[in-house]
Design a protein around this motif. Sequence first.
Motif, PDB file in Angstrom:
ATOM      1  N   GLU A  76       0.832  -1.211   0.000  1.00 43.33           N
ATOM      2  CA  GLU A  76       0.000   0.000   0.000  1.00 43.33           C
ATOM      3  C   GLU A  76       0.867   1.262   0.000  1.00 43.33           C
ATOM      4  OE1 GLU A  76      -2.616  -0.222   3.356  1.00 43.33           O
ATOM      5  OE2 GLU A  76      -3.647  -2.012   2.597  1.00 43.33           O
ATOM      6  N   LEU A  77       1.938   1.241   0.796  1.00 45.20           N
ATOM      7  CA  LEU A  77       2.832   2.401   0.835  1.00 45.20           C
ATOM      8  C   LEU A  77       3.542   2.593  -0.507  1.00 45.20           C
ATOM      9  CD1 LEU A  77       4.412   2.041   4.375  1.00 45.20           C
ATOM     10  CD2 LEU A  77       2.876   3.842   3.598  1.00 45.20           C
ATOM     11  N   ARG A  78       3.990   1.499  -1.105  1.00 49.57           N
ATOM     12  CA  ARG A  78       4.672   1.592  -2.400  1.00 49.57           C
ATOM     13  C   ARG A  78       3.759   2.189  -3.459  1.00 49.57           C
ATOM     14  NH1 ARG A  78       4.135  -0.865  -6.701  1.00 49.57           N
ATOM     15  NH2 ARG A  78       2.900  -2.531  -5.799  1.00 49.57           N
ATOM     16  N   SER A  79       2.512   1.723  -3.492  1.00 53.30           N
ATOM     17  CA  SER A  79       1.588   2.289  -4.478  1.00 53.30           C
ATOM     18  C   SER A  79       1.266   3.750  -4.149  1.00 53.30           C
ATOM     19  CB  SER A  79       0.318   1.456  -4.561  1.00 53.30           C
ATOM     20  OG  SER A  79      -0.359   1.468  -3.329  1.00 53.30           O
ATOM     21  N   SER A  80       1.279   4.114  -2.883  1.00 50.52           N
ATOM     22  CA  SER A  80       1.062   5.511  -2.502  1.00 50.52           C
ATOM     23  C   SER A  80       2.254   6.373  -2.913  1.00 50.52           C
ATOM     24  CB  SER A  80       0.840   5.615  -0.997  1.00 50.52           C
ATOM     25  OG  SER A  80       0.870   6.962  -0.590  1.00 50.52           O
ATOM     26  N   THR A  83       2.228   7.936  -6.474  1.00 46.35           N
ATOM     27  CA  THR A  83       1.258   8.975  -6.810  1.00 46.35           C
ATOM     28  C   THR A  83       1.927  10.342  -6.740  1.00 46.35           C
ATOM     29  OG1 THR A  83       0.522   9.183  -4.515  1.00 46.35           O
ATOM     30  CG2 THR A  83      -0.661   7.599  -5.912  1.00 46.35           C
ATOM     31  N   ALA A  84       1.225  11.363  -7.237  1.00 48.93           N
ATOM     32  CA  ALA A  84       1.777  12.722  -7.244  1.00 48.93           C
ATOM     33  C   ALA A  84       1.981  13.248  -5.825  1.00 48.93           C
ATOM     34  CB  ALA A  84       0.864  13.652  -8.039  1.00 48.93           C
ATOM     35  N   VAL A  85       1.037  12.968  -4.941  1.00 49.54           N
ATOM     36  CA  VAL A  85       1.156  13.409  -3.546  1.00 49.54           C
ATOM     37  C   VAL A  85       1.135  12.152  -2.664  1.00 49.54           C
ATOM     38  CG1 VAL A  85       0.132  14.806  -1.721  1.00 49.54           C
ATOM     39  CG2 VAL A  85      -0.106  15.519  -4.111  1.00 49.54           C
ATOM     40  N   PRO A  86       2.321  11.615  -2.349  1.00 46.31           N
ATOM     41  CA  PRO A  86       2.363  10.373  -1.583  1.00 46.31           C
ATOM     42  C   PRO A  86       1.914  10.588  -0.136  1.00 46.31           C
ATOM     43  CG  PRO A  86       4.582  11.205  -1.912  1.00 46.31           C
ATOM     44  CD  PRO A  86       3.664  12.092  -2.695  1.00 46.31           C
ATOM     45  N   LEU A  87       1.233   9.593   0.387  1.00 49.22           N
ATOM     46  CA  LEU A  87       0.837   9.612   1.799  1.00 49.22           C
ATOM     47  C   LEU A  87       1.964   9.007   2.624  1.00 49.22           C
ATOM     48  CD1 LEU A  87      -2.825   8.329   1.484  1.00 49.22           C
ATOM     49  CD2 LEU A  87      -2.082  10.687   1.833  1.00 49.22           C
ATOM     50  N   MET A  88       2.336   9.682   3.687  1.00 51.88           N
ATOM     51  CA  MET A  88       3.379   9.187   4.575  1.00 51.88           C
ATOM     52  C   MET A  88       2.808   9.145   5.988  1.00 51.88           C
ATOM     53  SD  MET A  88       6.812  10.838   3.151  1.00 51.88           S
ATOM     54  CE  MET A  88       7.148  10.889   1.416  1.00 51.88           C
ATOM     55  N   PRO A  89       2.194   8.011   6.348  1.00 50.48           N
ATOM     56  CA  PRO A  89       1.544   7.928   7.652  1.00 50.48           C
ATOM     57  C   PRO A  89       2.544   7.956   8.797  1.00 50.48           C
ATOM     58  CG  PRO A  89       1.435   5.822   6.518  1.00 50.48           C
ATOM     59  CD  PRO A  89       2.051   6.794   5.574  1.00 50.48           C
ATOM     60  N   ASP A  90       2.075   8.443   9.944  1.00 49.15           N
ATOM     61  CA  ASP A  90       2.934   8.441  11.121  1.00 49.15           C
ATOM     62  C   ASP A  90       3.009   7.023  11.699  1.00 49.15           C
ATOM     63  OD1 ASP A  90       0.377   8.230  12.079  1.00 49.15           O
ATOM     64  OD2 ASP A  90       0.618   9.718  13.676  1.00 49.15           O
ATOM     65  N   ALA A  91       3.752   6.859  12.792  1.00 45.27           N
ATOM     66  CA  ALA A  91       3.996   5.531  13.356  1.00 45.27           C
ATOM     67  C   ALA A  91       2.709   4.869  13.843  1.00 45.27           C
ATOM     68  CB  ALA A  91       4.998   5.643  14.492  1.00 45.27           C
ATOM     69  N   GLN A 175      10.380   6.510  -4.724  1.00 44.89           N
ATOM     70  CA  GLN A 175      10.864   6.970  -6.022  1.00 44.89           C
ATOM     71  C   GLN A 175      10.314   8.349  -6.290  1.00 44.89           C
ATOM     72  OE1 GLN A 175       9.877   3.997  -8.902  1.00 44.89           O
ATOM     73  NE2 GLN A 175      11.327   2.529  -8.047  1.00 44.89           N
ATOM     74  N   ALA A 176      11.208   9.239  -6.630  1.00 42.60           N
ATOM     75  CA  ALA A 176      10.798  10.624  -6.895  1.00 42.60           C
ATOM     76  C   ALA A 176      10.010  10.700  -8.209  1.00 42.60           C
ATOM     77  CB  ALA A 176      12.005  11.536  -6.959  1.00 42.60           C
TER      78      ALA A 176
END
Length: 177
Positions: A76-80, A83-91, A175-176
């Motif tokens: 799920e994180l890799r697919s996020s 995207t143009a605006v990646p989600l980076m969830p907290d711990a 990946q940027a």
Amino acid sequence: MTSPPALPPPAACRGLPAPRRTAARRFTIDDGGASAVEFALVCAPFFVLLLYILQVGIYYMTQTALDAGVIRTADELRSSFNTAVPLMPDAAALKTKVEANAGGLVSAAGANVLAVEMRPMTSLSAAAVPISGGVADYGTATSVLALRAQTSVVVFAPGFSSLNKVTSTSLLRRQAR
């Protein structure tokens, strides 16, 4: 053909008492209760073996569930990240995702302790870096990340106290765009 009738004992032996059986002789001849003794001898090792088999099964089921939760969360994180605006969830959000993706054996409630962290591979330079829950470091835009999780396992069989934790790791790359 019938067998001949039994002859009575000779007259000289008729007054003698029957031969006496000693306690040891009676014990070797009498087989009453042998099944109970055999059951008692076989029962304890059988149930201990059954406990060990159940303990190993629970250990590997918990390991498989944690692996599935970590891999699904990393996917799920890799697919996020793509995207143009990646989600980076907290711990805390990572912990919730791993718990939701792992199923019922992995839980942060009760006696189970679920620790989840995200770190760049460069911060894991030592051979064995312990997992400290509550870390969500996403590094730079091209970092290789390690999503690591650890949880406790219910131990009820004697001698399995060292198998009380399972750990799972999944690697992913930011990946940027």
